[in-house]
Scaffold this active site. Structure first.
Site, short mmCIF file in Angstrom:
data_model
loop_
_atom_site.label_atom_id
_atom_site.label_comp_id
_atom_site.label_asym_id
_atom_site.label_seq_id
_atom_site.Cartn_x
_atom_site.Cartn_y
_atom_site.Cartn_z
CE LYS A 112 30.43 76.76 141.10
NZ LYS A 112 31.35 75.70 140.71
C1 LIG Z 1 32.22 74.98 141.49
C2 LIG Z 1 32.79 73.75 140.93
C3 LIG Z 1 33.14 72.67 141.73
C4 LIG Z 1 33.05 72.74 143.25
O1 LIG Z 1 31.71 72.84 143.69
P1 LIG Z 1 31.39 73.34 145.17
O2 LIG Z 1 29.92 73.46 145.24
O3 LIG Z 1 32.08 74.66 145.31
O4 LIG Z 1 31.95 72.33 146.10
C5 LIG Z 1 33.59 71.52 141.14
N1 LIG Z 1 33.73 71.44 139.79
C6 LIG Z 1 33.40 72.46 138.98
C7 LIG Z 1 33.59 72.31 137.51
C8 LIG Z 1 32.92 73.64 139.51
O5 LIG Z 1 32.60 74.66 138.71
#
Ligand SMILES: *Cc1c(COP(=O)(O)O)cnc(C)c1O
Length: 462
Positions: A112
């Protein structure tokens, strides 16, 4: 470049307007009216460039009407300078022709950060130019919230309120949200699950009085600027492994469908992606849907990969928009049916989806055994989300095409599950080793729109 809503009723916006708005006023999500393409030569020319230069070249056509080249290059440089690895998104090898794309070297140890750090810089530049302040609200299953708080803390044109499901995020995730002491960032523990958090954030956006009154802005993965930032590492990874001369496949641990949708954009831009595999945990609505069983909500079952514990996957609306031939009215109708439980996907749209996406599911036991076997076979300690990806990737990959599994978080973000599975305690990187000693600041709040809006109004009035 103009941006249009997946439900076809909201005004067209520029990149900057779509970024500052988040959710469209018709309830839809913004997508580019046309996806720009890169030629084979332009893709080949990315080989050997820094991550930052690759980022500039891939994203520039989307943003060039909203930012000057100098502004945009500055935002990219500041966004990634705090990462703990000079390659930003390095590749490791797990097995013959199976690679791991490490997306966890940012300040909060999850992918993120790639999008959030950039969006923080872009908001700052855009708001400064406009002389405006905004209130950012976001729902998080753990990693979005900490990334947002980390990206926006200390920016005084922005107040940030992050809602996480009380008791359902890991201690590291919670502490990353509750320990920053900057006055403009606020962590709220909501009595409910992630879908409740997400639903209340949507409600706030659909309450136009509130939305306009506090100048609401969203940075959840529905924000197209976030999707765009994630397109970059598909290019950097694929080019490192031989694209455009060779096809590359990707497997993506998926929750809200933002990360994998970025892969779809990369493919539409001309990157030769072979398989794009959606990996889900036991909360497998996407896998069921992509297997032809319709899109029907169940109850969210807490898992050891909590950032994927999702039933309503907001960015899937964008995939549906393209699968239904950009028919906003059809998408609006499906989203209406979803309110009362779910919908079946039309035959034509199912065909379009299966041309783009494959899928697989990984149980809790399989997640644990994959963490163990990967440690034994490759020496890599995976977080539970990345393990879900690696397991599904092993099932789906073919010998001829390199497979890249996205490692979405650092194992130290989920130490209990990793230690249970492997017997190894994953240490935090030295730069955040004192996380457990910092003091926390959090407000517990009921799952009720009026209470939440009242709290936000009072806090920003202070
Ligand atoms: C947010 C997240 C996901 C999922 O990603 P999306 O874009 O919501 O599909 C998977 N793994 C981790 C560690 C995350 O923080």
């Amino acid at each position: 470049m103009k941006f249009i809503s997946t439900r076809g009723q909201a005004p067209e916006l520029t990149f900057e307007e779509a970024m500052l708005t988040g959710l469209a006023r018709d309830g839809g999500l913004y997508v580019p009216a046309e996806i720009p393409t890169m030629s084979e030569d332009e893709i080949a020319a990315l080989s050997g460039l820094s991550y930052e230069e690759t980022a500039f070249r891939v994203m520039w056509p989307f943003v060039s009407e909203s930012f000057s080249e100098e502004e945009f290059r500055g935002c990219i440089a500041r966004a990634y300078e705090g990462f703990g690895h000079v390659a930003r998104a390095p590749l490791k090898q797990l097995a013959p022709n199976h690679f791991l794309l490490e997306l966890f070297h940012g300040p909060t140890l999850a992918f993120k950060d790639f999008a959030m750090q950039l969006i923080g810089q872009l908001f700052q530049v855009a708001l400064k130019r406009r002389g405006e302040t905004v209130t950012i609200v976001g729902a998080t299953s753990g990693d979005t919230g900490s990334a947002a708080i980390e990206a926006f803390r200390g920016l005084d044109a922005v107040n940030v309120f992050i809602f996480f499901p009380h008791g359902r995020v890991s201690e590291v995730q919670r502490r990353q949200m509750t320990t920053p002491q900057d006055a403009n960032v606020h962590a709220l523990a909501l009595d409910g699950d992630f879908d409740d958090c997400q639903a209340r954030v949507k409600d706030m956006f659909n309450d136009f009085d509130f939305r306009d009154g506090v100048k609401l802005a969203g940075v959840n993965s529905i924000n197209f600027a976030r999707v765009l930032a994630q397109v970059v590492y598909y290019f950097s990874a694929a080019v490192s492994l031989g694209a455009p001369g060779r096809k590359i496949s990707f497997t993506v641990p998926t929750g809200n469908f933002g990360d994998i949708f970025a892969g779809y954009i990369a493919k539409q831009m001309g990157l030769p992606i072979d398989q794009l595999v959606v990996a889900t945990n036991q909360n497998d609505i996407l896998h069921r849907c992509l297997s032809g069983q319709g899109y029907y909500k169940g109850d969210t079952i807490p898992s050891i990969s909590p950032s994927m514990d999702i039933q309503v996957s907001s960015n899937f609306e964008r995939a549906l928009f393209y699968a239904y031939g950009q028919d906003g009215a059809a998408v609006a109708q499906l989203m209406d049916e979803l309110k009362s439980g779910g919908f079946d996907v039309s035959q034509g749209a199912m065909q379009a989806l299966s041309e783009t996406y494959a899928s697989g599911r990984c149980s809790e036991d399989e997640t644990m055994s994959t963490i163990r076997s990967q440690l034994a076979n490759s020496g890599e300690l995976l977080c539970p989300h990345s393990a879900v990806g690696a397991k599904v990737a092993e099932e789906r990959r073919d010998a001829a095409t390199p497979m890249v599994t996205l490692a979405t978080a650092h194992p130290a973000k989920f130490p209990a599950a990793v230690e249970d599975a492997s017997g190894v305690h994953p240490p935090l990187p030295p730069r955040m080793a004192d996380l457990y000693d910092r003091s926390e600041r959090v407000t517990r709040i009921g799952n009720d729109l009026a209470t939440i809006e009242d709290h936000i109004r009072k806090t920003i009035a202070n």
